[in-house]
Design an enzyme around this catalytic site. Structure first.
Site, PDB file in Angstrom:
ATOM      1  N   ASN A   1       0.778  -1.331   0.119  1.00 12.13           N
ATOM      2  CA  ASN A   1       0.069  -0.034  -0.022  1.00 12.13           C
ATOM      3  C   ASN A   1       0.834   1.344   0.009  1.00 12.13           C
ATOM      4  OD1 ASN A   1       0.735  -0.710   2.669  1.00 12.13           O
ATOM      5  ND2 ASN A   1      -1.206  -0.011   3.466  1.00 12.13           N
TER       6      ASN A   1
ATOM      7  N   GLU B   1       4.713  -4.861  11.795  1.00 10.45           N
ATOM      8  CA  GLU B   1       3.768  -3.769  11.801  1.00 10.45           C
ATOM      9  C   GLU B   1       2.639  -4.748  10.841  1.00 10.45           C
ATOM     10  OE1 GLU B   1       3.275  -1.050  12.904  1.00 10.45           O
ATOM     11  OE2 GLU B   1       5.352  -0.810  13.710  1.00 10.45           O
TER      12      GLU B   1
HETATM   13  P1  NAD Z   1       1.176  -9.848   2.919  1.00 10.36           P
HETATM   14  O1  NAD Z   1       1.639 -10.578   4.460  1.00 10.36           O
HETATM   15  O2  NAD Z   1       0.284 -10.740   2.240  1.00 10.36           O
HETATM   16  O3  NAD Z   1       2.661  -9.668   2.516  1.00 10.36           O
HETATM   17  C1  NAD Z   1       3.445  -8.646   3.042  1.00 10.36           C
HETATM   18  C2  NAD Z   1       5.070  -9.190   2.546  1.00 10.36           C
HETATM   19  O4  NAD Z   1       5.318 -10.383   3.273  1.00 10.36           O
HETATM   20  C3  NAD Z   1       4.873  -9.230   1.115  1.00 10.36           C
HETATM   21  O5  NAD Z   1       6.233  -8.563   0.626  1.00 10.36           O
HETATM   22  C4  NAD Z   1       5.001 -10.748   0.735  1.00 10.36           C
HETATM   23  O6  NAD Z   1       5.724 -11.227  -0.221  1.00 10.36           O
HETATM   24  C5  NAD Z   1       5.912 -11.138   2.179  1.00 10.36           C
HETATM   25  N1  NAD Z   1       5.691 -12.702   2.516  1.00 10.36           N
HETATM   26  C6  NAD Z   1       4.553 -13.178   2.497  1.00 10.36           C
HETATM   27  N2  NAD Z   1       4.634 -14.547   2.990  1.00 10.36           N
HETATM   28  C7  NAD Z   1       6.231 -14.630   3.493  1.00 10.36           C
HETATM   29  C8  NAD Z   1       6.847 -15.545   4.091  1.00 10.36           C
HETATM   30  N3  NAD Z   1       6.360 -16.712   4.432  1.00 10.36           N
HETATM   31  N4  NAD Z   1       8.136 -15.218   4.691  1.00 10.36           N
HETATM   32  C9  NAD Z   1       8.446 -13.833   4.321  1.00 10.36           C
HETATM   33  N5  NAD Z   1       7.887 -12.950   3.502  1.00 10.36           N
HETATM   34  C10 NAD Z   1       6.710 -13.169   3.148  1.00 10.36           C
HETATM   35  O7  NAD Z   1       0.555  -8.403   3.099  1.00 10.36           O
HETATM   36  P2  NAD Z   1      -0.009  -7.667   2.007  1.00 10.36           P
HETATM   37  O8  NAD Z   1      -1.156  -8.221   1.431  1.00 10.36           O
HETATM   38  O9  NAD Z   1       1.231  -7.206   0.966  1.00 10.36           O
HETATM   39  O10 NAD Z   1      -0.324  -6.296   2.868  1.00 10.36           O
HETATM   40  C11 NAD Z   1      -1.593  -6.266   3.525  1.00 10.36           C
HETATM   41  C12 NAD Z   1      -1.427  -6.207   4.853  1.00 10.36           C
HETATM   42  O11 NAD Z   1      -0.314  -5.485   5.366  1.00 10.36           O
HETATM   43  C13 NAD Z   1      -2.589  -5.909   5.852  1.00 10.36           C
HETATM   44  O12 NAD Z   1      -2.858  -6.928   6.715  1.00 10.36           O
HETATM   45  C14 NAD Z   1      -2.256  -4.582   6.311  1.00 10.36           C
HETATM   46  O13 NAD Z   1      -3.008  -4.468   7.715  1.00 10.36           O
HETATM   47  C15 NAD Z   1      -1.003  -4.628   6.609  1.00 10.36           C
HETATM   48  N6  NAD Z   1      -0.240  -3.536   6.636  1.00 10.36           N
HETATM   49  C16 NAD Z   1       0.208  -3.125   7.898  1.00 10.36           C
HETATM   50  C17 NAD Z   1       1.099  -1.870   8.184  1.00 10.36           C
HETATM   51  C18 NAD Z   1       1.213  -1.569   9.514  1.00 10.36           C
HETATM   52  O14 NAD Z   1       2.273  -0.452   9.645  1.00 10.36           O
HETATM   53  N7  NAD Z   1       1.073  -1.958  10.574  1.00 10.36           N
HETATM   54  C19 NAD Z   1       1.020  -1.106   6.963  1.00 10.36           C
HETATM   55  C20 NAD Z   1       0.579  -1.583   5.560  1.00 10.36           C
HETATM   56  C21 NAD Z   1      -0.120  -2.773   5.648  1.00 10.36           C
END
Ligand code: NAD
Length: 484
Positions: free
Chosen positions: A153, A250
């Site tokens: 995002n 996060e």
């Molecule tokens: P996601 O968890 O699907 O992916 C996040 C990242 O993790 C991606 O780069 C992905 O490739 C990587 N990833 C996935 N599986 C992994 C593994 N097993 N090992 C290592 N890396 C791995 O999340 P998303 O769909 O990209 O983002 C949306 C989510 O992120 C929502 O839940 C949102 O609330 C959260 N988010 C949190 C914050 C915050 O600051 N708290 C900010 C933005 C988004």
């Protein structure tokens, strides 16, 4: 036709690197559905090159003074600001978010982090603890090689929020952006090198979860910082535990936004709009459970819908556009699934709810009323433009209901009763709270969650504790007494 093809897929040891043996990742412009670039996922050889580079760079980088490191970060901040227009266009192409947002919230926020931590770098000190004639001094030292993993995002902001405190403390980093938005972090890496960062200090590799998992599992890595979902957070936290790696998590949220009858309604509606529809609702800290005191509920909902009707959808690169598409077809479908569940579950669809008939992945801003705590749309993180209005009567009741979630990222309250506002934020189970505003995240303030929403804090002086460790040195000044 837009073209956002980067020079190459990865940025390692100060230069762009390609390895076309890696799986192809298509970059799709969310506002049109067209392919605007492609990158390759990192192969094991690329992952090794990036880790080896960051590992080899860490001693020299840590040996610089904080002021020297800080100067490089501040220079990078100036370059980001000078190129804000181009970087904002790229952020729009990478995510679909409108330029009216990206030009004020992405490269600028990244620059804030680089400037703030650049300024702080020269002031990172230990302490002196006098113990009679003996004394202890402490040294604040870097952790070493850090891995950053981003969500889709805020690709520029997330890269900078992780790079800035990590580098300020003398660590090096390998950063993996989300496979959905691979483009912006490459520019951050390029700019850091232009600003004087030695090769290897900040590297970017592309790929999905498997590449992330390979980075997290490497024994050379001292710390992992993830911005992502709770399920991914659990996997990464568990993998990091094998080597006792430090983590910052996060993660997601389902945050409450509570509006009391004495609130300024116009401000509360603004807060609800910022907390649900900015970035088309794709913000982790969104206040998606909007609890409105029953006496003002009808007025609040009417005004909210009136204002949502003024949303301007259009070409996201047009500065007049105020509302963009979902980041991807996949995310759009996930959110459509939740909207269907809201209707099935018996909530009233008060506004929106449909896909917009235009190319790309557009969903109307959506408002449900008559939402109850047990409905899926009130419990699960939707991560899209879906606001749920829940009615309440008393302060004690709403606080208990606001906290009845496994998440704890953010919480907000709108009221003009000063003591009630502070009582509410003291009672909220959330890491980031708001009184009479919502969703601001300045670099000077700690940001992060409690409960399942995360571990550690980003931004502010707090982040320093998560990218450094303290060494304690006892200095004996007298004879050494031993029992035998
Ligand atoms: P996601 O968890 O699907 O992916 C996040 C990242 O993790 C991606 O780069 C992905 O490739 C990587 N990833 C996935 N599986 C992994 C593994 N097993 N090992 C290592 N890396 C791995 O999340 P998303 O769909 O990209 O983002 C949306 C989510 O992120 C929502 O839940 C949102 O609330 C959260 N988010 C949190 C914050 C915050 O600051 N708290 C900010 C933005 C988004």
């Amino acid at each position: 036709m837009h073209n956002a093809q980067p020079t190459a897929s990865h940025f390692i040891h100060g230069a762009y690197v390609e390895d076309s043996a890696g799986d192809v990742i298509d970059c799709i412009y969310a506002a049109s559905g067209e392919k605007i670039a492609q990158v390759h996922a990192a192969t094991p050889a690329v992952i090794e090159r990036a880790l080896a580079s960051a590992d080899s760079a860490k001693a020299e980088w840590a040996a610089l003074t904080g002021t020297e490191r800080g100067r490089i970060l501040r220079r990078a901040a100036d370059i980001l600001r000078a190129r804000n227009h181009d970087l904002s266009v790229l952020e729009t192409l990478d995510t679909g978010k409108p330029y009216s947002e990206t030009s004020v919230a992405d490269a600028t926020s990244g620059a804030d982090a680089l400037e703030y931590f650049g300024g702080l770098a020269g002031s990172l000190t230990g302490e002196h603890i006098q113990l009679g004639d003996d004394f202890v001094y402490t040294m604040r030292e870097p952790l070493g090689l850090c891995v950053g993993i981003g969500a889709w995002n805020y690709p520029t902001q997330i890269a900078c929020w992780k790079a800035a405190p990590a580098l300020a403390c003398g660590n090096t980093m390998v950063f993996k952006p989300s496979e959905t938005t691979p483009l912006c972090a490459l520019k951050v890496a390029e700019i850091l090198v232009e600003a004087g960062a030695p090769p290897g200090v900040f590297n970017v590799v592309q790929g999905a979860g498997t590449v992330g998992a390979a980075l997290v599992g490497d024994p050379r890595v001292a710390k992992v910082s993830l911005t992502g979902s709770v399920p991914t957070g659990r996997k990464i936290y568990a993998a990091a535990a094998a080597d006792m790696k430090h983590v910052t998590m996060e993660l997601g949220g389902k945050s409450p936004l509570v509006v009391f009858e004495d609130a300024d309604i116009e401000d509360a509606v603004s807060g609800a709009i910022l907390g649900n529809f900015y970035s088309t609702g794709q913000v982790c800290s969104n206040g998606t459970r909007v609890f409105v005191q029953r006496s003002i509920r009808a007025t609040f909902v009417a005004r909210l819908i009136e204002r949502l009707k003024t949303v301007t959808m259009g070409d996201p690169l047009d500065a007049a556009t105020t509302y963009g598409p979902m980041v991807s077809e996949r995310q759009m479908k996930i959110v459509q699934g939740f909207i269907a569940k809201g209707i099935e579950g018996g909530a009233t669809l008060a506004h929106g709810g449909s896909r917009v008939e235009r190319p790309g992945f557009w969903l109307e801003p959506t408002v449900f009323t008559d939402v109850t705590d047990d409905m899926t749309i009130a419990k699960d993180e939707i991560f899209g433009p879906v606001l749920s209005v829940l009615d309440f009567d008393t302060e004690a009741e709403v606080l208990a209901r606001a906290n009845a979630t496994d998440y704890g990222l953010a919480a907000g309250v709108f009221t003009n009763d000063l003591t009630r506002a502070h009582r509410m934020v003291k009672g909220f189970q959330a890491g980031t709270c708001y009184i009479n505003t919502y969703n601001l995240a300045p670099v000077e303030a700690p940001f992060g969650g409690v409960k399942q929403s995360g571990v550690g804090r980003e931004n502010s002086k707090e982040a320093i504790h998560h990218y450094s460790q303290v060494r304690s040195v006892y200095v004996g000044m007298g004879p050494v007494e031993a029992p035998f």
